[in-house]
Design a protein around this motif. Structure first.
Motif, PDB file in Angstrom:
ATOM      1  N   SER A 168      69.871   8.303  84.610  1.00 51.20           N
ATOM      2  CA  SER A 168      70.097   7.143  84.095  1.00 51.20           C
ATOM      3  C   SER A 168      69.211   7.466  82.671  1.00 51.20           C
ATOM      4  O   SER A 168      68.712   8.099  82.288  1.00 51.20           O
ATOM      5  CB  SER A 168      68.906   6.365  84.943  1.00 51.20           C
ATOM      6  N   LYS A 169      70.154   6.761  81.969  1.00 54.61           N
ATOM      7  CA  LYS A 169      70.362   7.065  80.777  1.00 54.61           C
ATOM      8  C   LYS A 169      68.681   6.689  80.614  1.00 54.61           C
ATOM      9  O   LYS A 169      68.058   5.302  80.523  1.00 54.61           O
ATOM     10  CB  LYS A 169      70.927   5.542  79.664  1.00 54.61           C
ATOM     11  N   PHE A 209      74.235   0.184  88.306  1.00 49.82           N
ATOM     12  CA  PHE A 209      75.592   0.145  87.760  1.00 49.82           C
ATOM     13  C   PHE A 209      76.038   0.465  88.904  1.00 49.82           C
ATOM     14  O   PHE A 209      76.299   1.636  89.223  1.00 49.82           O
ATOM     15  CB  PHE A 209      75.148   0.814  85.904  1.00 49.82           C
ATOM     16  N   ALA A 253      77.212   3.618  84.156  1.00 47.01           N
ATOM     17  CA  ALA A 253      76.992   3.152  83.030  1.00 47.01           C
ATOM     18  C   ALA A 253      75.718   3.908  82.344  1.00 47.01           C
ATOM     19  O   ALA A 253      74.562   3.898  83.007  1.00 47.01           O
ATOM     20  CB  ALA A 253      76.763   1.729  82.309  1.00 47.01           C
ATOM     21  N   GLY A 254      75.922   4.538  80.525  1.00 47.48           N
ATOM     22  CA  GLY A 254      74.680   5.006  80.566  1.00 47.48           C
ATOM     23  C   GLY A 254      74.197   6.828  80.845  1.00 47.48           C
ATOM     24  O   GLY A 254      73.373   7.211  80.735  1.00 47.48           O
ATOM     25  N   SER A 270      81.767   8.587  87.175  1.00 50.45           N
ATOM     26  CA  SER A 270      81.465   7.364  86.515  1.00 50.45           C
ATOM     27  C   SER A 270      80.624   6.464  86.538  1.00 50.45           C
ATOM     28  O   SER A 270      80.191   6.409  87.418  1.00 50.45           O
ATOM     29  CB  SER A 270      82.163   7.541  84.380  1.00 50.45           C
TER      30      SER A 270
END
Length: 425
Positions: free
Chosen positions: A335-336, A346, A408-409, A406
């Motif tokens: 994770s970002k 996400f 997010a982040g 994919s």
């Protein structure tokens, strides 16, 4: 047989995946598990540290063997409780798990028994630690004594960095009581590798060499994490070097633990650095590594279950391991913001597509179900693990699979296995 796996991360997903393939196994349970594990095992809503709950479940369901993933459960004494109730369990006892639970214990043990490691001093008082560092050469290393999820080690290049990390650990208690004591040790130069071995306390069965990638960013930059990827075998570890590690580190530590009245069974994990004067120990862990387990089990041709049973029954001298040719490689999609603050929840896309790929396994590390969809639920989210005829093929397959996934982040290193590639070139 009925098997219970304790834990819910990528390591446990790999253990379930491998154990479920055994012809000896009729049913696999995992507590608490995750959505990826739920595809091949029955997940049980019991936390990995709920020892009473796990014991009662194993008793009720007549579990033939329990395999423990996380260090927290081992250090909390799950193995002691199960053995007291005459239930078979693979892992180290509470007293033996101190080799991971306390870096002070591990360093003191190594010094006492002549196991090669960095020189060090232990401090309980922050002022004394800071005073000591005015006499030190930099860089140096500061380690929180207790468990810190792989994040309690800091390489300090300047006195300012060292003082800041001491404040974080000892004054601000970012790791809680794990930071009541610190180890301040010399910085060792070299390349890091991991060697894991299964032991019944008398016999040692070493696994293949692995190289983890602890730093968050390419080029080994950024803060330490629980591990951003790994590959096996490691070309740096020759047969001669492997023999040296077994003779000078792995065998001596098992004997040392026995002499300290802490007989060791389960997995012993040696985090090593190969210096100009030979291998030295950076840390010991009391369990399967993560993501080391993913690549080791991807390569392992042998059935894992008889090996685990042999370790539990003290008959490991009759066991052996056969490995697939080639190389296994794992890239962690995180994770970002990891290993610091990050968001969860996400949706993850592409999992169905990657299931169709050959020699590719996507192990779930930090996922959960939300409204019927698999979403992110941790810092390390997925471990994309491949098997190739060589390192280059395994690396290409892993990054090729990542292109199909994919969320997010999503963050991942793009240089897993790079050190070995450069060495060959």
């Amino acid at each position: 047989m009925k098997i219970l796996i304790v834990g819910g991360g990528g390591r446990e997903h790999a253990l379930v995946w491998k154990i479920a393939q055994s012809p000896m196994v009729k049913k696999v349970f995992c507590a608490p598990g995750n959505p990826g594990i739920a595809e091949i095992a029955e997940c049980v809503d019991i936390d990995a540290e709920n020892i009473d709950g796990l014991y009662n479940f194993a008793l009720k369901h007549k579990i033939d063997l329990t395999v423990v993933g996380p260090e927290d459960a081992l250090i909390a004494g799950i193995v002691d409780r199960f053995r007291e109730g005459h239930l078979q369990i693979f892992g180290s006892t509470k007293r033996a798990s101190a080799i991971e639970g306390s870096k002070v214990f591990a360093k003191t043990l190594m010094r006492k028994h002549g196991i090669p490691t960095a020189d060090f001093k232990v401090f309980e008082d922050i002022k004394q630690a800071k005073k000591h560092m005015t006499t030190c050469e930099f860089p140096l290393v500061i380690k929180a004594d207790g468990l810190a999820k792989g994040k309690g080690v800091f390489i300090c290049k300047t006195p300012e960095e060292a003082n800041k990390h001491l404040d974080d650990i000892m004054r601000d208690k970012i790791f809680g009581h794990a930071g009541d004591r610190v180890v301040v040790e010399e910085f060792l130069s070299g390349e890091e590798v991991s060697i894991l071995a299964i032991t019944d306390g008398n016999t040692l069965l070493p696994l293949s060499s692995v190289q983890d990638h602890k730093a968050a960013y390419d080029g080994d930059k950024g803060p330490n994490t629980g591990g951003m990827g790994a590959y096996s075998p490691v070309p740096l570890i020759t047969e001669q070097l492997q023999f040296s590690i077994e003779e000078n580190i792995l065998v001596p530590v098992i004997h040392a633990m026995k002499r300290e009245n802490r007989p060791y069974t389960g997995v012993i994990y040696a985090g090593l650095i190969i210096t100009s004067t030979g291998p030295k120990v950076l840390e010991f862990n009391a369990r399967f590594g993560d993501p080391e387990t993913q690549v080791l089990l991807m390569r392992m041709k042998s059935d894992l279950v008889p090996i685990l049973l042999s370790a539990e029954k003290n008959t490991l001298e009759n066991a052996g391991i056969e490995w697939n040719d080639g190389t296994s490689l794992c890239v962690v999609m995180a994770s970002k913001g990891y290993p610091d603050l990050y968001e969860k929840g996400f949706p993850i896309s592409g999992l169905e597509t990657t299931r169709k790929l050959t020699h590719v396994q996507v192990f779930h590390a930090g996922t959960s179900m939300k409204d019927g969809k698999i979403v992110t639920n941790g810092g390390r989210v997925l471990g994309v693990t491949t098997l190739g005829k060589d390192l280059q093929e395994a690396q290409q397959a892993a990054y090729g699979a990542i292109e199909k996934l994919s969320f997010a982040g999503a963050h991942y290193r793009r240089d897993i296995g790079g050190k070995a590639m450069h060495r060959k070139n």
